[in-house]
Design a protein around this motif. Sequence first.
Motif, PDB file in Angstrom:
ATOM      1  N   VAL A 171       0.809  -1.215   0.000  1.00 13.74           N
ATOM      2  CA  VAL A 171       0.000   0.000   0.000  1.00 13.74           C
ATOM      3  C   VAL A 171       0.849   1.275   0.000  1.00 13.74           C
ATOM      4  O   VAL A 171       0.529   2.231  -0.704  1.00 13.74           O
ATOM      5  CB  VAL A 171      -0.974  -0.007   1.203  1.00 13.74           C
ATOM      6  N   LEU A 172       1.893   1.318   0.817  1.00  9.48           N
ATOM      7  CA  LEU A 172       2.745   2.508   0.946  1.00  9.48           C
ATOM      8  C   LEU A 172       4.199   2.144   0.701  1.00  9.48           C
ATOM      9  O   LEU A 172       5.061   2.327   1.558  1.00  9.48           O
ATOM     10  CB  LEU A 172       2.595   3.117   2.340  1.00  9.48           C
ATOM     11  N   SER A 173       4.462   1.624  -0.463  1.00 10.16           N
ATOM     12  CA  SER A 173       5.785   1.115  -0.791  1.00 10.16           C
ATOM     13  C   SER A 173       6.894   2.140  -0.573  1.00 10.16           C
ATOM     14  O   SER A 173       7.960   1.801  -0.049  1.00 10.16           O
ATOM     15  CB  SER A 173       5.807   0.620  -2.234  1.00 10.16           C
ATOM     16  N   SER A 174       6.661   3.380  -0.926  1.00  4.77           N
ATOM     17  CA  SER A 174       7.722   4.392  -0.791  1.00  4.77           C
ATOM     18  C   SER A 174       8.089   4.648   0.665  1.00  4.77           C
ATOM     19  O   SER A 174       9.224   5.018   0.962  1.00  4.77           O
ATOM     20  CB  SER A 174       7.307   5.698  -1.468  1.00  4.77           C
ATOM     21  N   VAL A 175       7.159   4.453   1.573  1.00  5.18           N
ATOM     22  CA  VAL A 175       7.429   4.628   3.004  1.00  5.18           C
ATOM     23  C   VAL A 175       8.011   3.349   3.599  1.00  5.18           C
ATOM     24  O   VAL A 175       8.973   3.398   4.370  1.00  5.18           O
ATOM     25  CB  VAL A 175       6.134   5.025   3.763  1.00  5.18           C
ATOM     26  N   PHE A 176       7.445   2.204   3.255  1.00  4.02           N
ATOM     27  CA  PHE A 176       7.824   0.952   3.898  1.00  4.02           C
ATOM     28  C   PHE A 176       9.093   0.314   3.340  1.00  4.02           C
ATOM     29  O   PHE A 176       9.780  -0.403   4.057  1.00  4.02           O
ATOM     30  CB  PHE A 176       6.661  -0.047   3.837  1.00  4.02           C
ATOM     31  N   THR A 177       9.404   0.554   2.070  1.00  2.00           N
ATOM     32  CA  THR A 177      10.579  -0.100   1.485  1.00  2.00           C
ATOM     33  C   THR A 177      11.869   0.224   2.234  1.00  2.00           C
ATOM     34  O   THR A 177      12.621  -0.707   2.564  1.00  2.00           O
ATOM     35  CB  THR A 177      10.695   0.219  -0.013  1.00  2.00           C
ATOM     36  N   PRO A 178      12.166   1.477   2.566  1.00  2.00           N
ATOM     37  CA  PRO A 178      13.401   1.724   3.333  1.00  2.00           C
ATOM     38  C   PRO A 178      13.396   1.046   4.704  1.00  2.00           C
ATOM     39  O   PRO A 178      14.420   0.509   5.141  1.00  2.00           O
ATOM     40  CB  PRO A 178      13.435   3.248   3.492  1.00  2.00           C
ATOM     41  N   ILE A 179      12.255   1.025   5.368  1.00  2.00           N
ATOM     42  CA  ILE A 179      12.143   0.371   6.678  1.00  2.00           C
ATOM     43  C   ILE A 179      12.385  -1.126   6.527  1.00  2.00           C
ATOM     44  O   ILE A 179      13.130  -1.738   7.299  1.00  2.00           O
ATOM     45  CB  ILE A 179      10.756   0.641   7.298  1.00  2.00           C
ATOM     46  N   ILE A 180      11.770  -1.722   5.513  1.00  2.00           N
ATOM     47  CA  ILE A 180      11.914  -3.158   5.269  1.00  2.00           C
ATOM     48  C   ILE A 180      13.364  -3.510   4.947  1.00  2.00           C
ATOM     49  O   ILE A 180      13.901  -4.487   5.464  1.00  2.00           O
ATOM     50  CB  ILE A 180      10.951  -3.607   4.142  1.00  2.00           C
ATOM     51  N   VAL A 181      14.003  -2.712   4.122  1.00  3.14           N
ATOM     52  CA  VAL A 181      15.403  -2.985   3.760  1.00  3.14           C
ATOM     53  C   VAL A 181      16.312  -2.867   4.977  1.00  3.14           C
ATOM     54  O   VAL A 181      17.180  -3.720   5.202  1.00  3.14           O
ATOM     55  CB  VAL A 181      15.865  -2.054   2.613  1.00  3.14           C
ATOM     56  N   ILE A 182      16.119  -1.838   5.794  1.00  6.12           N
ATOM     57  CA  ILE A 182      16.933  -1.688   7.013  1.00  6.12           C
ATOM     58  C   ILE A 182      16.726  -2.874   7.946  1.00  6.12           C
ATOM     59  O   ILE A 182      17.688  -3.439   8.476  1.00  6.12           O
ATOM     60  CB  ILE A 182      16.610  -0.351   7.717  1.00  6.12           C
ATOM     61  N   LEU A 183      15.478  -3.276   8.151  1.00  7.51           N
ATOM     62  CA  LEU A 183      15.207  -4.438   9.003  1.00  7.51           C
ATOM     63  C   LEU A 183      15.812  -5.714   8.416  1.00  7.51           C
ATOM     64  O   LEU A 183      16.325  -6.560   9.148  1.00  7.51           O
ATOM     65  CB  LEU A 183      13.699  -4.609   9.205  1.00  7.51           C
ATOM     66  N   ALA A 184      15.749  -5.865   7.098  1.00  8.05           N
ATOM     67  CA  ALA A 184      16.318  -7.054   6.443  1.00  8.05           C
ATOM     68  C   ALA A 184      17.831  -7.097   6.617  1.00  8.05           C
ATOM     69  O   ALA A 184      18.404  -8.156   6.904  1.00  8.05           O
ATOM     70  CB  ALA A 184      15.949  -7.078   4.968  1.00  8.05           C
ATOM     71  N   ILE A 185      18.490  -5.962   6.459  1.00  6.12           N
ATOM     72  CA  ILE A 185      19.945  -5.913   6.663  1.00  6.12           C
ATOM     73  C   ILE A 185      20.274  -6.252   8.115  1.00  6.12           C
ATOM     74  O   ILE A 185      21.199  -7.039   8.382  1.00  6.12           O
ATOM     75  CB  ILE A 185      20.494  -4.523   6.270  1.00  6.12           C
ATOM     76  N   ALA A 186      19.515  -5.698   9.049  1.00  2.49           N
ATOM     77  CA  ALA A 186      19.730  -6.007  10.467  1.00  2.49           C
ATOM     78  C   ALA A 186      19.456  -7.488  10.752  1.00  2.49           C
ATOM     79  O   ALA A 186      20.147  -8.111  11.564  1.00  2.49           O
ATOM     80  CB  ALA A 186      18.850  -5.126  11.342  1.00  2.49           C
ATOM     81  N   GLY A 187      18.460  -8.052  10.082  1.00  2.00           N
ATOM     82  CA  GLY A 187      18.175  -9.479  10.236  1.00  2.00           C
ATOM     83  C   GLY A 187      19.321 -10.338   9.742  1.00  2.00           C
ATOM     84  O   GLY A 187      19.696 -11.321  10.387  1.00  2.00           O
ATOM     85  N   CYS A 188      19.903  -9.970   8.603  1.00  5.05           N
ATOM     86  CA  CYS A 188      21.082 -10.683   8.083  1.00  5.05           C
ATOM     87  C   CYS A 188      22.239 -10.586   9.072  1.00  5.05           C
ATOM     88  O   CYS A 188      22.906 -11.582   9.353  1.00  5.05           O
ATOM     89  CB  CYS A 188      21.519 -10.101   6.736  1.00  5.05           C
ATOM     90  N   ALA A 189      22.462  -9.390   9.586  1.00  2.00           N
ATOM     91  CA  ALA A 189      23.553  -9.191  10.552  1.00  2.00           C
ATOM     92  C   ALA A 189      23.341 -10.048  11.792  1.00  2.00           C
ATOM     93  O   ALA A 189      24.295 -10.645  12.318  1.00  2.00           O
ATOM     94  CB  ALA A 189      23.660  -7.715  10.926  1.00  2.00           C
ATOM     95  N   ALA A 190      22.107 -10.146  12.260  1.00  2.68           N
ATOM     96  CA  ALA A 190      21.806 -10.963  13.433  1.00  2.68           C
ATOM     97  C   ALA A 190      22.080 -12.442  13.157  1.00  2.68           C
ATOM     98  O   ALA A 190      22.657 -13.149  13.997  1.00  2.68           O
ATOM     99  CB  ALA A 190      20.349 -10.762  13.853  1.00  2.68           C
ATOM    100  N   LEU A 191      21.672 -12.907  11.986  1.00  2.00           N
ATOM    101  CA  LEU A 191      21.916 -14.307  11.628  1.00  2.00           C
ATOM    102  C   LEU A 191      23.405 -14.596  11.490  1.00  2.00           C
ATOM    103  O   LEU A 191      23.894 -15.637  11.956  1.00  2.00           O
ATOM    104  CB  LEU A 191      21.176 -14.664  10.344  1.00  2.00           C
ATOM    105  N   VAL A 192      24.149 -13.678  10.878  1.00  2.00           N
ATOM    106  CA  VAL A 192      25.598 -13.850  10.750  1.00  2.00           C
ATOM    107  C   VAL A 192      26.242 -13.891  12.131  1.00  2.00           C
ATOM    108  O   VAL A 192      27.121 -14.719  12.393  1.00  2.00           O
ATOM    109  CB  VAL A 192      26.214 -12.738   9.867  1.00  2.00           C
ATOM    110  N   GLU A 193      25.798 -13.012  13.033  1.00  2.00           N
ATOM    111  CA  GLU A 193      26.348 -12.995  14.397  1.00  2.00           C
ATOM    112  C   GLU A 193      26.130 -14.330  15.107  1.00  2.00           C
ATOM    113  O   GLU A 193      27.032 -14.843  15.767  1.00  2.00           O
ATOM    114  CB  GLU A 193      25.730 -11.861  15.203  1.00  2.00           C
TER     115      GLU A 193
END
Length: 116
Positions: A86-108
Amino acid sequence: MLNAFDFLILFLASFRLTRFIVYDTITSFIRKPFHEMIEEQLPDGTIQTFIKVKGTGWKYWIGELLSCYWCTGIWSSAVLYIGYLVLSSVFTPIIVILAIAGCAALVEVIVEKLLS
């Protein structure tokens, strides 16, 4: 329909958001009105902490939701996915930041397991 890359990004973002809400210390203020922390000393002398859900009705329901990783995961996934649609322009940066943080958590976790 989502392509595989979008699904992976939403998967990782949902994973990280759910852990952020349910477990992270920085969000304990969200859980505090709904949870009471109870500490018990075990026979071996270690301290174990338990969560007791406070209240009744809606307060109890929210407390149960915030203490259940699986339940919060459903709602986190729904919010991120609907926001993405619905609000891709607002949510995409949030989703990408969370995804990067999720990857970092899994790597840790993987690095920690390999080093121990």
